[in-house]
Design a protein around this motif. Structure first.
Motif, short mmCIF file in Angstrom:
data_model
loop_
_atom_site.label_atom_id
_atom_site.label_comp_id
_atom_site.label_asym_id
_atom_site.label_seq_id
_atom_site.Cartn_x
_atom_site.Cartn_y
_atom_site.Cartn_z
N VAL A 1 0.95 9.64 -7.01
CA VAL A 1 0.61 8.39 -7.68
C VAL A 1 0.76 8.54 -9.18
O VAL A 1 0.65 9.63 -9.75
CB VAL A 1 -0.84 7.94 -7.36
N HIS B 1 -8.81 6.80 -1.88
CA HIS B 1 -7.85 5.76 -2.22
C HIS B 1 -8.17 5.24 -3.61
O HIS B 1 -9.30 5.36 -4.10
CB HIS B 1 -7.88 4.62 -1.20
N VAL C 1 2.18 -0.64 -6.67
CA VAL C 1 1.50 -0.95 -5.42
C VAL C 1 0.10 -1.47 -5.73
O VAL C 1 -0.45 -1.21 -6.79
CB VAL C 1 1.40 0.30 -4.50
N ALA D 1 -0.71 10.99 -1.25
CA ALA D 1 0.29 10.24 -1.99
C ALA D 1 0.49 10.83 -3.38
O ALA D 1 -0.44 11.37 -3.98
CB ALA D 1 -0.13 8.77 -2.13
N HIS E 1 -2.66 -0.70 -3.99
CA HIS E 1 -3.53 0.47 -3.95
C HIS E 1 -2.81 1.59 -3.21
O HIS E 1 -1.88 1.35 -2.44
CB HIS E 1 -4.88 0.17 -3.32
N ALA E 2 -3.26 2.82 -3.48
CA ALA E 2 -2.65 4.00 -2.87
C ALA E 2 -3.70 4.73 -2.05
O ALA E 2 -4.86 4.82 -2.44
CB ALA E 2 -2.09 4.92 -3.94
N GLU E 3 -3.27 5.23 -0.90
CA GLU E 3 -4.14 6.00 -0.03
C GLU E 3 -3.59 7.40 0.14
O GLU E 3 -2.38 7.61 0.12
CB GLU E 3 -4.26 5.34 1.36
N SER F 1 3.54 4.25 -7.14
CA SER F 1 3.80 5.35 -6.22
C SER F 1 5.27 5.34 -5.85
O SER F 1 5.84 4.29 -5.52
CB SER F 1 2.93 5.22 -4.97
N THR G 1 0.83 -1.19 0.00
CA THR G 1 0.00 0.00 0.00
C THR G 1 0.87 1.24 0.00
O THR G 1 1.90 1.27 0.67
CB THR G 1 -0.91 0.01 1.24
N SER G 2 0.45 2.25 -0.74
CA SER G 2 1.18 3.50 -0.77
C SER G 2 0.65 4.44 0.29
O SER G 2 -0.54 4.67 0.38
CB SER G 2 1.03 4.15 -2.15
N VAL H 1 -1.30 0.81 -10.51
CA VAL H 1 -0.98 1.95 -9.67
C VAL H 1 0.49 1.91 -9.31
O VAL H 1 1.00 0.87 -8.87
CB VAL H 1 -1.84 1.96 -8.38
#
Length: 591
Positions: A245, A210, A236, A243, A238-240, A231, A8-9, A229
């Motif tokens: 991206v 996200h 990754v 961030a 997923h990114a939250e 980052s 995860t980012s 995705v």
């Protein structure tokens, strides 16, 4: 572009600000070990022209992404594209030069955007005493949205002070508010480019929400798929937020994208070309008639109409996905002035009458924020689709009345319910043979946008019947009722002796009167010209039960003691209601 992803980012993002040649990019290189200038021309000239990006992991384990912006006045548009979605700034001022015109312009931008978190780095501390510049710039920044800003002297050339900058960044980032990771996505694109074997890639700062591979996002009037995705240079899952991206998009060519486009959670935003805003500070000079509106990485032209005081209406040349509460920057390119503006309404009312602009400004000035503001806005609108209200940026007030997909202002249902009996009475006065207005007629009289809102206003003694709003105890006009009573009395004695056309006409019952009696439940229409009393189906079944099955139409007619004129349509009427069943040889039996 490697699409194999894991993890995860999550990171912090900060943007630089400051005059050209004050060492922003050099400091970023010293902090991250990366070259933020992406173009060969930038490296050759030692001049940042477009946005640069670098990242590092701080000693605490925090991952930091830096958006490096150009400092030259000719590239202020690029600078604005970089800081628009970033929560904090690294203000860079050189010890041997101090505060300059471009420093002032960048700080004015940060102030207009309402940036509250910043760090001052006085660079080139090896060339001049940094103390006077630190004191001067901190005093200037204290009068802005950033307030009391910590300051650090540093020399990127010698490395002196770089650890102090890192420590100050750690402290600054620890004080940032947590982003809303459950919010809808609105990713303002700052770069779009093709990658061989992967297709279209876009980058931006994810300020809220996200995003993950497989997501569907809206871009203008179409949906696009997220294929992968990235980052900080790595794939990754997923990114939250917050961030930096890079999204690999499916179903769109890079030529169809531009800086300032936005990728959105479908249905969560509405494009608007007209909006009301409140300036962060009341302008001292006359406002320009035309401005450039900056939000995220977008920049569009707009006509500006002052309403009164700090209230302004904007008409954008290109619609933007905006919400109530967004902070915009309005730039007057001719005078190099910038204004911060808070979005107050993305679907404002028309201003047609004299004094409407002043009254609208008064409404905006009196309108509170948050849930209280949402309640006031709902009261002004009276009704609105819940999805549209949320897309405008309003929370749903607790007092709101939900009717299907609609929200109604508190008290509105009571007002509608109080008005509806008069509407029904007037309708029946004009049309005495009709029990009440169709729902669509009632809706128009109540000035509602959808028929499905009418039932919420129906209260005793009113009721809904066959698509009409009627008085539950309402009957027929006296003259018609008396005629129907005479027919009913005759049918009580002989249930299947339907009066013929001459008898109905003699009784004063024409098509409209008969239809009214049927709607009121006092007669049953078997076929054109054939009317019997309610309960005829049960009476017909009872008599047929005594006839051996299967039975013929003639046998049924005899059991009912009626004419063929009545028996034929009555039998078909019973067939249609599954009281009887027609067999292949045209005989019947009871079901």
């Amino acid at each position: 572009m490697d699409l194999t992803a894991s993890g995860t980012s999550g990171m912090d993002v900060i943007a630089t600000a400051g005059h050209v040649d004050h060492g922003k990019s050099t400091l970023v290189r010293a902090l991250t070990g990366m070259e933020p200038d992406r173009w060969e021309e930038e490296r050759r000239r030692g001049l940042t022209i477009d946005l640069g990006f670098a990242w590092t992991t701080l000693p605490s384990g925090r991952r930091l992404a830096v958006v490096d912006v150009p400092g030259h006045e000719r590239f202020v548009g690029n600078m604005l594209a970089g800081v628009g979605s970033v929560p904090a700034a690294l203000v860079v001022v050189a010890a041997d030069d101090g505060w300059s015109a471009q420093t002032a312009e960048h700080v004015a931008v940060l102030d207009a955007l309402g940036v509250r978190h910043a760090l001052l780095a006085v660079t080139k501390a090896d060339l001049a005493d940094p103390a006077p510049v630190l004191a001067d710039v901190r005093e200037r920044l204290a009068a802005t949205s950033m307030g009391e800003v910590p300051g650090v002297a540093v020399s990127a050339a010698t490395g002196a002070g770089v650890p102090d900058v890192v420590a100050a960044l750690e402290a600054l980032l620890a004080g940032l508010s947590a982003p809303d990771r459950d919010a809808p996505v609105r990713l303002w694109i700052d770069r779009a480019f093709p990658v061989k074997g992967a297709g279209t890639v876009v980058t931006g700062t994810l300020a809220a929400g996200h995003v993950a591979a497989g997501d569907r996002l809206q871009l203008g009037g179409r949906e696009v798929g997220v294929r992968g995705v990235h980052s900080l240079g790595q794939p990754v899952e997923h990114a939250e937020a917050t961030a930096r991206v890079a999204l690999n998009l499916r179903g769109i060519a890079v030529e169809e994208l531009a800086r300032g486009d936005a990728l959105l959670t479908p249905g969560a935003f509405r494009d608007t070309a007209e909006l009301d805003v409140t300036l962060a500070r009341k302008p001292g000079d006359r406002l320009p008639a035309e401005v450039v509106v900056h939000v995220g990485s977008a920049a569009v032209g707009a006509r500006l109409r002052p309403l009164e005081g700090a209230a302004v209406r904007l008409r954008l040349t290109t619609p933007l996905p905006l919400r109530v509460g967004d902070r915009l920057l309005l730039r007057d390119p001719g005078a190099r002035r910038v204004f911060g503006a808070d979005v107050r309404d993305v679907d404002p009312p028309e201003l047609r009458r004299r004094g409407a602009a002043r009254r609208r400004a008064e409404e905006l000035a009196a309108q509170p924020g948050g849930t209280a503001g949402a309640a006031a806005e709902l009261a002004r609108r009276r009704f609105v689709r819940a999805a549209d209200f949320a897309a405008m940026g309003w929370p749903v007030p607790e007092q709101a009345i939900a009717v299907g997909p609609w929200l109604l202002a508190p008290g509105l249902v009571d007002q509608l319910a109080a008005a509806l009996p008069g509407i029904v009475a007037r309708y029946r006065q004009l049309r005495p043979l009709e029990p009440g207005p169709p729902v669509a007629v009632a809706r128009r009289a109540l000035e509602l946008p959808d028929d499905e809102l009418v039932p919420a206003a129906v209260r005793e003694p009113l009721t809904l019947r066959e698509g009409r709003v009627v008085v539950a105890t309402a009957g027929l006009p006296d003259r018609v009722q008396q005629a129907v009573d005479r027919i009913r009395a005759a049918l009580a004695a002989d249930p299947f002796a339907a009066p013929d056309a001459d008898q109905l006409r003699a009784a004063g019952l024409g098509p409209r009167e008969l239809a009214a009696a049927v709607r009121d439940g006092q007669l049953v229409k078997i076929a054109d010209g054939v009317y019997l009393a309610p309960g005829v189906a049960e009476q017909a079944r009872a008599r047929l039960a005594a006839v051996p099955a299967p039975f013929t139409l003639s046998q049924a007619r005899s059991a009912w003691r009626t004419s063929r004129r009545v028996a034929v349509p009555l039998m078909e009427w019973l067939d249609a209601r599954s009281v009887t069943e027609r067999l292949p040889d045209n005989t019947r039996r009871l079901r």
